[in-house]
Design a protein around this motif. Structure first.
Motif, short mmCIF file in Angstrom:
data_model
loop_
_atom_site.label_atom_id
_atom_site.label_comp_id
_atom_site.label_asym_id
_atom_site.label_seq_id
_atom_site.Cartn_x
_atom_site.Cartn_y
_atom_site.Cartn_z
N LEU A 1 4.52 -7.89 -9.28
CA LEU A 1 4.14 -8.42 -10.59
C LEU A 1 2.65 -8.77 -10.60
O LEU A 1 1.92 -8.40 -11.53
N ALA A 2 2.21 -9.45 -9.56
CA ALA A 2 0.81 -9.87 -9.48
C ALA A 2 -0.13 -8.68 -9.43
O ALA A 2 -1.23 -8.71 -9.98
N LEU A 3 0.28 -7.61 -8.75
CA LEU A 3 -0.58 -6.45 -8.55
C LEU A 3 -0.29 -5.30 -9.52
O LEU A 3 -0.79 -4.19 -9.34
N GLY A 4 0.46 -5.59 -10.56
CA GLY A 4 0.85 -4.57 -11.52
C GLY A 4 -0.28 -3.68 -12.02
O GLY A 4 -0.14 -2.45 -12.04
N PRO A 5 -1.42 -4.25 -12.41
CA PRO A 5 -2.49 -3.41 -12.96
C PRO A 5 -3.07 -2.39 -11.98
O PRO A 5 -3.71 -1.44 -12.41
N ILE A 6 -2.86 -2.58 -10.69
CA ILE A 6 -3.43 -1.62 -9.73
C ILE A 6 -2.37 -0.76 -9.06
O ILE A 6 -2.67 -0.05 -8.10
N GLN A 7 -1.16 -0.78 -9.55
CA GLN A 7 -0.09 0.02 -8.93
C GLN A 7 -0.43 1.51 -8.92
O GLN A 7 -0.11 2.21 -7.97
N SER A 8 -1.12 1.98 -9.95
CA SER A 8 -1.44 3.41 -10.03
C SER A 8 -2.40 3.87 -8.94
O SER A 8 -2.46 5.06 -8.63
N ILE A 9 -3.16 2.94 -8.37
CA ILE A 9 -4.13 3.32 -7.33
C ILE A 9 -3.75 2.75 -5.96
O ILE A 9 -4.51 2.89 -5.00
N TRP A 10 -2.58 2.13 -5.87
CA TRP A 10 -2.19 1.45 -4.63
C TRP A 10 -2.24 2.39 -3.41
O TRP A 10 -2.79 2.04 -2.38
N ASP A 11 -1.69 3.58 -3.54
CA ASP A 11 -1.63 4.50 -2.41
C ASP A 11 -3.00 5.03 -2.00
O ASP A 11 -3.16 5.52 -0.89
N GLU A 12 -3.99 4.93 -2.88
CA GLU A 12 -5.35 5.37 -2.56
C GLU A 12 -6.10 4.34 -1.72
O GLU A 12 -7.13 4.67 -1.13
N GLN A 13 -5.60 3.12 -1.69
CA GLN A 13 -6.27 2.04 -0.98
C GLN A 13 -6.01 2.12 0.52
O GLN A 13 -4.92 2.49 0.94
N SER A 14 -7.02 1.76 1.30
CA SER A 14 -6.84 1.71 2.75
C SER A 14 -5.89 0.56 3.09
O SER A 14 -5.64 -0.32 2.26
N ARG A 15 -5.39 0.55 4.29
CA ARG A 15 -4.51 -0.55 4.73
C ARG A 15 -5.23 -1.88 4.63
O ARG A 15 -4.65 -2.88 4.22
N ASP A 16 -6.51 -1.91 5.00
CA ASP A 16 -7.30 -3.13 4.92
C ASP A 16 -7.41 -3.61 3.47
O ASP A 16 -7.27 -4.80 3.18
N GLN A 17 -7.68 -2.67 2.56
CA GLN A 17 -7.79 -3.02 1.14
C GLN A 17 -6.45 -3.51 0.61
O GLN A 17 -6.39 -4.49 -0.14
#
Length: 116
Positions: free
Chosen positions: A7-23
């Motif tokens: 819920l908190a991270l909803g706006p970035i779900q579309s780019i979640w998999d593009e983020q590094s583990r650290d990010q």
């Protein structure tokens, strides 16, 4: 990721998999603070996340680089630069933004003005 974090991270779900583990780890830390935020802080955070998700990966990389360079400045220098910017008349602020946008456009792949 649990339901509350989603819920908190909803706006970035579309780019979640593009983020590094650290990010992703850093975003999860933000999500864990989300429930303790005031509603207006949550709204502001979601708006900023949505803006972040709209950026291209290259724009996000450049934003991170800019943040690191500014973060590395002594606080008094950073504050002085911000105060100087805030003191500019609106038309001068717009000129600064336009110049930055023109530089950004000139370095985009496929641009006729792209630097070598």
């Amino acid at each position: 990721m649990n339901a509350e974090q989603k819920l908190a991270l909803g706006p970035i779900q579309s780019i979640w998999d593009e983020q590094s583990r650290d990010q992703q780890r850093k975003w999860l830390q933000v999500a864990n603070r989300y429930r303790t935020m005031k509603p207006e802080e949550q709204t502001r955070l979601h708006a900023r996340m949505a803006d972040w998700a709209k950026l291209t990966p290259d724009q996000r990389r450049k934003a991170r680089e800019n943040y690191k360079s500014v973060k590395g400045l002594p606080p008094e220098v950073r504050d002085a630069q911000w105060q100087n910017y805030q003191a500019l008349p609106d038309e001068r602020k717009q000129a600064v933004k336009d110049k930055a946008e023109a530089a950004k456009q000139a370095t985009k792949p496929g641009s006729a003005k792209q630097r070598p």
